[in-house]
Scaffold this motif. Structure first.
Motif, PDB file in Angstrom:
ATOM      1  N   SER A   1       3.224 -14.161  -0.298  1.00  9.01           N
ATOM      2  CA  SER A   1       3.783 -14.331  -1.639  1.00  9.01           C
ATOM      3  C   SER A   1       2.685 -14.444  -2.681  1.00  9.01           C
ATOM      4  CB  SER A   1       4.685 -15.571  -1.668  1.00  9.01           C
ATOM      5  OG  SER A   1       5.224 -15.771  -2.942  1.00  9.01           O
ATOM      6  N   ALA A   2       1.646 -15.220  -2.344  1.00  6.28           N
ATOM      7  CA  ALA A   2       0.541 -15.389  -3.295  1.00  6.28           C
ATOM      8  C   ALA A   2      -0.180 -14.071  -3.537  1.00  6.28           C
ATOM      9  CB  ALA A   2      -0.430 -16.438  -2.780  1.00  6.28           C
ATOM     10  N   VAL A   3      -0.351 -13.270  -2.474  1.00  5.38           N
ATOM     11  CA  VAL A   3      -1.085 -12.008  -2.604  1.00  5.38           C
ATOM     12  C   VAL A   3      -0.324 -11.011  -3.463  1.00  5.38           C
ATOM     13  CG1 VAL A   3      -1.896  -9.980  -1.322  1.00  5.38           C
ATOM     14  CG2 VAL A   3      -2.383 -12.277  -0.464  1.00  5.38           C
ATOM     15  N   ILE A   4       0.960 -10.835  -3.188  1.00  3.28           N
ATOM     16  CA  ILE A   4       1.703  -9.789  -3.897  1.00  3.28           C
ATOM     17  C   ILE A   4       2.041 -10.190  -5.333  1.00  3.28           C
ATOM     18  CG2 ILE A   4       2.677  -8.916  -1.758  1.00  3.28           C
ATOM     19  CD1 ILE A   4       5.321 -10.232  -2.510  1.00  3.28           C
ATOM     20  N   ASN A   5       1.983 -11.472  -5.617  1.00  3.20           N
ATOM     21  CA  ASN A   5       2.247 -11.911  -6.989  1.00  3.20           C
ATOM     22  C   ASN A   5       0.969 -12.023  -7.819  1.00  3.20           C
ATOM     23  OD1 ASN A   5       5.121 -12.223  -6.965  1.00  3.20           O
ATOM     24  ND2 ASN A   5       4.846 -13.989  -5.627  1.00  3.20           N
ATOM     25  N   ALA A   6      -0.153 -11.592  -7.232  1.00  6.38           N
ATOM     26  CA  ALA A   6      -1.424 -11.687  -7.944  1.00  6.38           C
ATOM     27  C   ALA A   6      -1.632 -10.532  -8.908  1.00  6.38           C
ATOM     28  CB  ALA A   6      -2.583 -11.734  -6.947  1.00  6.38           C
ATOM     29  N   THR A   7      -0.799  -9.476  -8.811  1.00  7.69           N
ATOM     30  CA  THR A   7      -0.964  -8.332  -9.699  1.00  7.69           C
ATOM     31  C   THR A   7       0.399  -7.769 -10.066  1.00  7.69           C
ATOM     32  OG1 THR A   7      -1.934  -6.128  -9.935  1.00  7.69           O
ATOM     33  CG2 THR A   7      -1.177  -6.749  -7.737  1.00  7.69           C
ATOM     34  N   LEU A   8       0.455  -7.167 -11.258  1.00 14.86           N
ATOM     35  CA  LEU A   8       1.670  -6.489 -11.704  1.00 14.86           C
ATOM     36  C   LEU A   8       1.450  -4.986 -11.827  1.00 14.86           C
ATOM     37  CD1 LEU A   8       2.911  -9.012 -14.413  1.00 14.86           C
ATOM     38  CD2 LEU A   8       4.000  -8.523 -12.216  1.00 14.86           C
ATOM     39  N   ASP A   9       0.235  -4.562 -11.536  1.00 10.86           N
ATOM     40  CA  ASP A   9      -0.054  -3.140 -11.542  1.00 10.86           C
ATOM     41  C   ASP A   9       0.585  -2.503 -10.315  1.00 10.86           C
ATOM     42  OD1 ASP A   9      -1.719  -0.737 -12.486  1.00 10.86           O
ATOM     43  OD2 ASP A   9      -2.338  -0.989 -10.389  1.00 10.86           O
ATOM     44  N   ALA A  10       1.377  -1.464 -10.510  1.00 14.85           N
ATOM     45  CA  ALA A  10       2.158  -0.890  -9.424  1.00 14.85           C
ATOM     46  C   ALA A  10       1.276  -0.396  -8.281  1.00 14.85           C
ATOM     47  CB  ALA A  10       3.034   0.247  -9.957  1.00 14.85           C
ATOM     48  N   ALA A  11       0.241   0.368  -8.574  1.00 10.49           N
ATOM     49  CA  ALA A  11      -0.611   0.929  -7.524  1.00 10.49           C
ATOM     50  C   ALA A  11      -1.296  -0.175  -6.725  1.00 10.49           C
ATOM     51  CB  ALA A  11      -1.638   1.872  -8.132  1.00 10.49           C
ATOM     52  N   ALA A  12      -1.850  -1.160  -7.429  1.00  8.15           N
ATOM     53  CA  ALA A  12      -2.514  -2.272  -6.743  1.00  8.15           C
ATOM     54  C   ALA A  12      -1.514  -3.087  -5.930  1.00  8.15           C
ATOM     55  CB  ALA A  12      -3.218  -3.162  -7.760  1.00  8.15           C
TER      56      ALA A  12
ATOM     57  N   LEU B   1       0.634  -4.999  -0.923  1.00 10.20           N
ATOM     58  CA  LEU B   1       1.886  -5.390  -0.280  1.00 10.20           C
ATOM     59  C   LEU B   1       1.901  -4.964   1.190  1.00 10.20           C
ATOM     60  CD1 LEU B   1       5.322  -5.186  -2.027  1.00 10.20           C
ATOM     61  CD2 LEU B   1       5.118  -4.807   0.404  1.00 10.20           C
ATOM     62  N   VAL B   2       1.564  -3.720   1.489  1.00 10.83           N
ATOM     63  CA  VAL B   2       1.590  -3.268   2.890  1.00 10.83           C
ATOM     64  C   VAL B   2       0.502  -3.967   3.700  1.00 10.83           C
ATOM     65  CG1 VAL B   2       2.677  -1.054   2.436  1.00 10.83           C
ATOM     66  CG2 VAL B   2       0.195  -1.232   2.270  1.00 10.83           C
ATOM     67  N   ARG B   3      -0.639  -4.224   3.060  1.00 12.54           N
ATOM     68  CA  ARG B   3      -1.734  -4.893   3.766  1.00 12.54           C
ATOM     69  C   ARG B   3      -1.340  -6.328   4.121  1.00 12.54           C
ATOM     70  NH1 ARG B   3      -5.245  -3.018   0.721  1.00 12.54           N
ATOM     71  NH2 ARG B   3      -5.292  -4.696  -0.817  1.00 12.54           N
ATOM     72  N   ALA B   4      -0.738  -7.044   3.161  1.00 11.65           N
ATOM     73  CA  ALA B   4      -0.334  -8.429   3.408  1.00 11.65           C
ATOM     74  C   ALA B   4       0.854  -8.502   4.358  1.00 11.65           C
ATOM     75  CB  ALA B   4       0.014  -9.110   2.086  1.00 11.65           C
ATOM     76  N   ALA B   5       1.763  -7.532   4.287  1.00 10.23           N
ATOM     77  CA  ALA B   5       2.926  -7.521   5.177  1.00 10.23           C
ATOM     78  C   ALA B   5       2.496  -7.374   6.631  1.00 10.23           C
ATOM     79  CB  ALA B   5       3.881  -6.398   4.791  1.00 10.23           C
ATOM     80  N   ALA B   6       1.463  -6.568   6.877  1.00 13.09           N
ATOM     81  CA  ALA B   6       0.954  -6.389   8.244  1.00 13.09           C
ATOM     82  C   ALA B   6       0.328  -7.662   8.782  1.00 13.09           C
ATOM     83  CB  ALA B   6      -0.060  -5.249   8.275  1.00 13.09           C
ATOM     84  N   MET B   7      -0.111  -8.552   7.909  1.00 12.31           N
ATOM     85  CA  MET B   7      -0.665  -9.833   8.332  1.00 12.31           C
ATOM     86  C   MET B   7       0.439 -10.837   8.654  1.00 12.31           C
ATOM     87  SD  MET B   7      -3.779 -10.171   5.569  1.00 12.31           S
ATOM     88  CE  MET B   7      -4.212 -11.808   6.163  1.00 12.31           C
ATOM     89  N   VAL B   8       1.566 -10.748   7.940  1.00  6.50           N
ATOM     90  CA  VAL B   8       2.683 -11.661   8.209  1.00  6.50           C
ATOM     91  C   VAL B   8       3.325 -11.322   9.546  1.00  6.50           C
ATOM     92  CG1 VAL B   8       4.923 -12.475   7.403  1.00  6.50           C
ATOM     93  CG2 VAL B   8       3.109 -12.005   5.760  1.00  6.50           C
ATOM     94  N   ILE B   9       3.670 -10.063   9.732  1.00  6.03           N
ATOM     95  CA  ILE B   9       4.283  -9.597  10.983  1.00  6.03           C
ATOM     96  C   ILE B   9       3.344  -8.556  11.574  1.00  6.03           C
ATOM     97  CG2 ILE B   9       6.304  -8.507  12.017  1.00  6.03           C
ATOM     98  CD1 ILE B   9       7.942  -9.576   9.703  1.00  6.03           C
ATOM     99  N   PRO B  10       2.482  -8.956  12.514  1.00  6.93           N
ATOM    100  CA  PRO B  10       1.476  -8.030  13.049  1.00  6.93           C
ATOM    101  C   PRO B  10       2.117  -6.723  13.526  1.00  6.93           C
ATOM    102  CG  PRO B  10       1.080 -10.252  13.841  1.00  6.93           C
ATOM    103  CD  PRO B  10       2.392 -10.293  13.133  1.00  6.93           C
ATOM    104  N   SER B  11       1.636  -5.617  12.978  1.00  2.26           N
ATOM    105  CA  SER B  11       2.189  -4.297  13.289  1.00  2.26           C
ATOM    106  C   SER B  11       1.063  -3.281  13.263  1.00  2.26           C
ATOM    107  CB  SER B  11       3.270  -3.909  12.276  1.00  2.26           C
ATOM    108  OG  SER B  11       4.291  -4.890  12.210  1.00  2.26           O
ATOM    109  N   ASP B  12       1.289  -2.177  13.965  1.00  3.47           N
ATOM    110  CA  ASP B  12       0.311  -1.097  13.943  1.00  3.47           C
ATOM    111  C   ASP B  12       0.416  -0.288  12.648  1.00  3.47           C
ATOM    112  OD1 ASP B  12      -0.627  -1.739  16.520  1.00  3.47           O
ATOM    113  OD2 ASP B  12       1.033  -0.642  17.424  1.00  3.47           O
ATOM    114  N   THR B  13       1.627  -0.199  12.113  1.00  2.00           N
ATOM    115  CA  THR B  13       1.850   0.582  10.901  1.00  2.00           C
ATOM    116  C   THR B  13       2.869  -0.124  10.016  1.00  2.00           C
ATOM    117  OG1 THR B  13       1.440   2.646  12.101  1.00  2.00           O
ATOM    118  CG2 THR B  13       2.551   2.824   9.973  1.00  2.00           C
TER     119      THR B  13
END
Length: 663
Positions: A339-350, A355-367
């Motif tokens: 939550s802290a990571v994805i709310n750190a920016t409002l720029d869409a590209a960033a 978001l995908v990088r932090a999501a992979a850390m919450v639920i470990p996944s290959d993709t």
């Protein structure tokens, strides 16, 4: 010592009551007897040899018979021999010690009694019947005493055996509890399962023992003792263990030759007990015990193994609950970081990348794949990917296609343990993905609108997504949807703050900020290498009068029509803005004054020919004047560009309007 006093006291009392002159002699004999018995008692306590310790009580009873015989001779006369009754007491004591002792002392008592009769032949006729009664009574009393003592000894032996058994069982249960605590603390690790096996071998005395742990639909060997080549896993289709897996009922096989399901891991095994480990309705594993001898394992062993299985299952359930709680706590901790990571920016590209990088850390996944709604077209397209083929970014995902498409269509979390490559959306079918995956996807829902989807994939099918992970996935989706919606809102606000609401062109605020940045960049470049840049400042002719004559709504149509011409004619890299009121500024990087003048004149001609709809439906016309200029290489301030263009515009106005003047 107690027997000596019990024999001497009644003899002395009887003699005193008779008043015989032999009382003194009897007292001396009694004292000697008591002293001898006391001495023998002390000697008996010090004897070390078991043989002497076993015969010593009999020796003391023989002396007791001798004393009773003497007392029987001294007390009374003729047919009256009151001390004869004491033979019965001695015989009873001997019978209490043992059968042989009872027979020996009984025989000696008869001999001692008959010896007294032989010494007194005058009364033998009356004493013999009494002697017969005395002997019969002694025999009955001796047999009864022996039988009673045998019963007491048997009961005592059983009691001791029962106590020993209970103590052994208590030690066994204590061992089970100890292993249970390890299981509850550490879970079914190899070390803990080995401790369980050692306990069953050492404490319970079993030779062939094993424990299998549930792994999906299989039971896999956790630990074992006694087997050289154990069976590693069971799928529930074969063997006694397979039957227990299906029925979840314990099995006792006393003779394996009579059970068609039995499968031998060691040749010669003839007995088996298999008990399931069940907690909360779930099969956690089984404990298996086997023996070589038919009938060696019985109902008591089954009861014992079921007790062990119950304790182990409870401990494993506690360990599983503890692990689930720890997993949930860890997931929610990661979710907080997410939550802290994805709310750190409002720029869409960033945002998409983080978001995908932090999501992979919450639920470990290959993709992890992020799909986002394009609001302008209503299409869903892949916006970012972590740990996969980046060529899929930009691919369209239709509702119902693949995991993301299903989540978008159904608006719920979807998960499958086996997702095949053939099920991928057509737009990404050529990308690099595993042939088989465990996959899950969550829709990004905000205000009842699906703004996108997140898809998680793990290569292969050995790591399906767990219940706690899917639970967190829903929360993660809500947070991601909020972040994406905030980025949308920020983009809208940014768009509104930087663009003119009527024409859609950049506004004066954006122009000023851009000029400041461009001026700073130009100031850091040497004048000799500064690139060309030109500007055109347009002004609609007599626009105030036009508004007064035809109304502001028609005037707005004129402004929008001219803005459309500018958008159509300008390059993507040109800066086009509404400078103020009816003035428009165009900045042309890499362009000189002459080219800018030509472009401005073409726009002037095109706009003059453009029909404008009036309030009554009639066609109206409007004209525009323009001033053009080029920024001198020695000048770095873009404000100077506007100032010089404004000079050209003023000259065009003074020259009669509807013309372009280069300054």
């Amino acid at each position: 010592m107690f027997l000596a006093l019990a024999l001497v006291a009644p003899v002395i009392v009887a003699e005193a009551l008779i008043g015989d002159i032999r009382l003194g002699e009897l007292a001396v004999v009694g004292a000697i007897f008591v002293a001898v018995q006391s001495t023998m008692s002390m000697i008996g306590r010090r004897l070390s040899r078991p043989r002497w310790r076993s015969v010593w009580p009999s020796v003391r009873l023989v002396l007791a018979i001798v004393f009773v015989g003497i007392a029987n001779w001294l007390v009374g006369d003729g047919a009256y021999r009151p001390a004869s009754a004491l033979f019965i007491l001695v015989i009873a004591m001997a019978s209490a010690i043992g059968r042989k002792e009872g027979i020996l002392i009984g025989a000696m008592s008869v001999v001692a009694y008959l010896a007294v009769l032989e010494a007194d032949l005058n009364h033998i006729a009356t004493s013999l019947p009494r002697g017969a009664v005395l002997v019969s009574t002694a025999i009955v009393l001796g047999l009864g005493t022996r039988r009673t003592m045998a019963s007491l000894e048997s009961a005592h032996t059983k009691l001791r055996a029962s106590i020993a058994g209970e103590r052994r069982r208590a030690r066994q249960i204590a061992s089970v509890e100890a292993v249970g605590r390890l299981l509850a603390t550490d879970g079914p690790t190899s070390a803990v399962l080995d401790a369980l096996m050692d306990m069953l071998v050492r404490r319970f005395g079993y030779t062939y023992v094993s424990v299998y742990i549930a792994d999906g639909s299989l039971l896999r060997l956790g630990a074992q003792r006694g087997y050289a080549d154990p069976i590693l896993d069971f799928d529930g289709s074969l063997g006694v263990m397979g039957r227990v897996m299906r029925s979840r009922q314990s099995a006792l096989i006393s003779d394996t030759r009579k059970d068609p399901d039995f499968r031998a891991a060691v040749p010669g095994l003839s007995g088996e007990i298999c008990a399931p480990l069940i907690a909360g309705g779930d099969l956690l594993g089984v404990i298996n015990v086997e023996s070589m001898q038919p009938g060696e394992l019985d109902a008591r062993d089954l009861e014992t193994i079921e007790l062990v299985a119950s304790k182990v299952a409870s401990a494993m359930a506690l360990a599983r609950q503890r692990d689930e709680l720890a997993t949930r706590a860890e997931l929610f901790t990661r979710l907080s970081t997410f939550s802290a990571v994805i709310n750190a920016t409002l720029d869409a590209a960033a945002l998409h990348a983080s978001l995908v990088r932090a999501a992979a850390m919450v639920i470990p996944s290959d993709t992890v794949v992020l799909t986002i709604l394009e609001r302008a077209t209503g299409e869903y397209r892949i916006a970012a990917i972590e740990g996969g083929d980046a060529s899929v970014v930009g691919a369209q995902i239709r509702a119902g296609e693949g995991m993301s498409g299903r989540a978008i269509r159904d608006r719920v979390v979807v998960a499958v343990d086996r997702f095949e490559r053939s099920q991928l959306p057509a737009s990404v079918s050529l990308a690099s993905f595993a042939d088989e995956m465990s996959a899950a996807a969550v829709p990004l829902l905000r205000d009842n609108v699906v703004v996108g989807a997140l898809m998680f994939a793990r290569a292969g099918v050995a790591r399906p997504f767990t219940g706690p992970e899917l639970e967190v996935l829903g929360i993660l989706g809500h947070q991601a949807a909020l972040a994406v919606s905030n980025a949308f809102l920020h983009a809208d606000v940014t768009e509104a703050s930087l663009h003119d609401a009527l024409t859609g062109l950049f506004n004066r605020r954006f122009l000023d900020a851009t000029f400041e940045r461009l001026s700073a960049e130009r100031s850091r470049v040497a004048p000799s290498v500064r690139p060309q840049v030109a500007a055109i400042l347009f002004d609609l002719d007599q626009f105030g009068a036009f508004n007064r004559e035809h109304g502001h709504r028609v005037g707005d149509n004129v402004l929008q029509a001219f803005a459309a011409v500018l958008r159509r004619r300008m390059r993507k890299g040109d800066l086009v803005a509404r400078y103020g009121g009816e003035e428009f500024l165009v900045v042309l990087p890499g362009t000189g004054r002459e080219t800018a003048s030509r472009i401005a004149d073409e726009i002037r001609v095109e706009f003059r020919a453009l029909p404008i709809a009036g309030s009554g439906g009639d066609a109206l016309g409007a004209t525009v004047s323009a001033g053009c200029t080029e920024l001198d290489p020695a000048e770095w301030r873009f404000e100077s560009l506007v100032e010089m263009a404004d000079v050209g515009l003023a000259m065009a106005k003074l020259g009669g309007r509807d013309q372009v003047v280069a300054a």
